[in-house]
Design an enzyme around this catalytic site. Structure first.
Site, mmCIF file in Angstrom:
data_model
loop_
_atom_site.group_PDB
_atom_site.id
_atom_site.type_symbol
_atom_site.label_atom_id
_atom_site.label_comp_id
_atom_site.label_asym_id
_atom_site.label_seq_id
_atom_site.Cartn_x
_atom_site.Cartn_y
_atom_site.Cartn_z
ATOM 1 N N THR A 47 -10.605 5.774 16.967
ATOM 2 C CA THR A 47 -11.857 6.486 16.727
ATOM 3 C C THR A 47 -12.849 5.647 15.946
ATOM 4 O OG1 THR A 47 -10.766 8.614 16.772
ATOM 5 C CG2 THR A 47 -12.830 8.542 15.617
ATOM 6 N N TYR A 59 -15.254 12.412 22.704
ATOM 7 C CA TYR A 59 -15.587 10.995 22.563
ATOM 8 C C TYR A 59 -14.502 10.157 23.187
ATOM 9 C CZ TYR A 59 -12.136 10.710 18.839
ATOM 10 O OH TYR A 59 -10.976 10.737 18.139
ATOM 11 N N SER A 92 -4.737 5.167 19.796
ATOM 12 C CA SER A 92 -3.420 4.749 19.305
ATOM 13 C C SER A 92 -2.287 5.637 19.808
ATOM 14 C CB SER A 92 -3.403 4.661 17.781
ATOM 15 O OG SER A 92 -3.465 5.936 17.203
ATOM 16 N N THR A 125 -6.061 6.683 14.357
ATOM 17 C CA THR A 125 -5.327 7.345 13.264
ATOM 18 C C THR A 125 -4.045 8.036 13.729
ATOM 19 O OG1 THR A 125 -6.679 9.328 13.501
ATOM 20 C CG2 THR A 125 -7.393 7.695 11.860
ATOM 21 N N ASP A 126 -3.914 8.295 15.040
ATOM 22 C CA ASP A 126 -2.772 9.098 15.494
ATOM 23 C C ASP A 126 -1.424 8.463 15.164
ATOM 24 O OD1 ASP A 126 -4.690 10.752 16.515
ATOM 25 O OD2 ASP A 126 -4.196 10.444 18.624
ATOM 26 N N LYS A 198 -0.369 11.204 8.591
ATOM 27 C CA LYS A 198 -1.567 11.951 8.978
ATOM 28 C C LYS A 198 -1.294 13.431 8.771
ATOM 29 C CE LYS A 198 -5.069 12.337 12.584
ATOM 30 N NZ LYS A 198 -5.583 11.876 13.879
ATOM 31 N N GLU A 319 23.963 20.652 3.054
ATOM 32 C CA GLU A 319 24.471 21.762 3.868
ATOM 33 C C GLU A 319 25.312 21.254 5.030
ATOM 34 O OE1 GLU A 319 22.066 25.314 4.749
ATOM 35 O OE2 GLU A 319 20.474 24.292 3.651
HETATM 36 N N1 GLU Z 1 -6.406 9.473 19.433
HETATM 37 C C1 GLU Z 1 -7.162 8.357 19.009
HETATM 38 C C2 GLU Z 1 -6.344 7.298 18.278
HETATM 39 O O1 GLU Z 1 -5.417 7.562 17.568
HETATM 40 C C3 GLU Z 1 -8.292 8.741 18.161
HETATM 41 C C4 GLU Z 1 -7.865 9.314 16.844
HETATM 42 C C5 GLU Z 1 -8.392 8.522 15.713
HETATM 43 O O2 GLU Z 1 -8.465 7.306 15.725
HETATM 44 O O3 GLU Z 1 -8.728 9.171 14.733
HETATM 45 O O4 GLU Z 1 -6.702 6.170 18.423
#
Ligand code: GLU
Length: 362
Positions: A47, A59, A92, A125-126, A198, A319
């Site tokens: 992103t 996007y 990602s 970020t994924d 995340k 457990e």
């Molecule tokens: N799904 C995309 C990725 O992980 C966009 C999410 C992001 O970067 O925040 O690259």
């Protein structure tokens, strides 16, 4: 002009890429300013390099070049000599081990050079936390490696990418960042790779370190570390990729009420060498599934118990009788991090006891 069109025009005026002269994509630091640290930015997409479609929430990730991203933060020119390489342009969710190997080898190669002081990796970020943890386990340098992403595409109002990238340069050029393992700079925080995860699909404050908190914070172009990672000193788990072409197959099975056997038997039938069970609570397992996992462990599949719960430790022999079943307890590693460590551990040993040691000292 309609309000939205006007807004788009204003925002486009600030789009990264308007100042492409800001940072040149040179292989070496040819026109470097002496005295400034040398930093290489490896771009993978995400992103942070995303462009909106129709100005709305939709996007396309990984659209903008690394030069365009750096062009949006001209201030970094005074902080470091920066070169950049476009390693990939993906969301990602498409990250894979081939790209992990490529990144790891490039990072090790760069950091071995005397004229490279730090590396920044721009990333979606994924799966950013998994790449950070993988690199943490395979990078053999005390120089800073900093992963950075963004929650809003570069063309959005209030895009967070430029500020995060600026912070990543601050972290990568700070002498205080040395020997802290791979770091993640997001939204004014700096995290260690092991604990960061995340925690929001949409918020700008998308990352947290649920067990131990951030290592530090960024403010006004400075990084303030509040603690060191207790793990770094006692770390035994580190791995060399030399001679490796791929990683052993390890799957994750998600625990829930009334959990079926099928995912476990499917992975065993497909000859997976490891299974991480994202158990309920303290990594607990439905009794039906427990029998299947115990049988898998007897056949030599390494079974690691982690938890679907966001924080806390999956403790051994609480457990469940891990010792009797031959299971490994993941401690504070979440399932996706446990998977990465188990893949690397399996390149060294299939012995559950030895793998438990690697988990205990990672
Ligand atoms: N799904 C995309 C990725 O992980 C966009 C999410 C992001 O970067 O925040 O690259």
């Amino acid at each position: 002009m309609k309000y939205l069109d006007r807004l788009k025009k204003i925002v486009t005026g600030f789009l990264p890429g308007q100042d492409k002269s800001a940072v040149k994509n040179e292989a070496a630091f040819a026109s470097s300013v002496s005295g400034l640290p040398n930093v290489v930015v490896l771009a993978t997409g995400g992103t942070i390099a995303g462009r909106q479609i129709d100005g709305g929430a939709r996007y396309q990730a990984g659209e903008l070049s690394v030069e365009a991203l750096l062009g949006a933060v001209p201030a970094v020119r005074g902080m470091a000599n920066i070169t950049s390489e476009q390693v990939a342009s993906i969301g990602s969710q498409d990250m894979d081990e081939t790209l992990w190997f490529e990144l790891a080898r490039r990072v090790n190669e760069l950091l071995a050079r005397k004229d490279v002081d730090g590396v920044i990796i721009t990333h979606g970020t994924d799966t950013l936390e998994e790449t950070a943890w993988f690199l943490d386990l395979v990078v053999s340098s005390d120089k800073p490696v900093v992963l950075v992403g963004a929650m809003r595409p570069a063309s959005a109002v209030g895009a967070d990418g430029p500020a995060n990238l600026f912070d990543a340069v601050v972290v990568a050029t700070s002498p205080d960042s040395a020997a802290r393992g791979v770091l993640v700079a997001m939204n004014g925080n700096v995290f260690e790779a092991r604990d960061v995860t995340k925690v929001s699909t949409t918020a700008v404050q998308a990352f947290a370190a649920p067990n131990f908190g951030p290592l530090g914070q960024l403010h006004d172009g400075r990084v303030f570390y509040w603690r060191s990672s207790g793990r770094a000193a006692q770390r035994k788990a580190s791995f060399a990729l030399a001679g490796l072409e791929s990683l052993p197959l390890v799957g994750i099975v998600y625990g829930h009420a009334d959990a079926p056997l099928l995912p476990v038997t499917a992975l065993v039938d497909a000859q997976y060498r490891g299974i991480v069970y994202a158990g309920v609570g303290n990594g607990n397992i439905h009794s039906k599934v427990l029998d299947a996992l115990a049988a898998a462990a007897r056949q030599g599949v390494v079974v690691v118990r982690s938890s679907r719960v966001a924080a806390g430790s999956t403790m051994r022999d609480v457990e469940l009788d891990d010792t009797r079943h031959g299971f490994v307890a993941a401690g504070t590693l979440n399932p996706q991090k446990a998977r990465v460590l188990l893949q690397l551990a399996l390149t060294r040993t299939q012995n559950a006891g030895e793998i438990q040691q690697l988990f205990d000292y990672s």
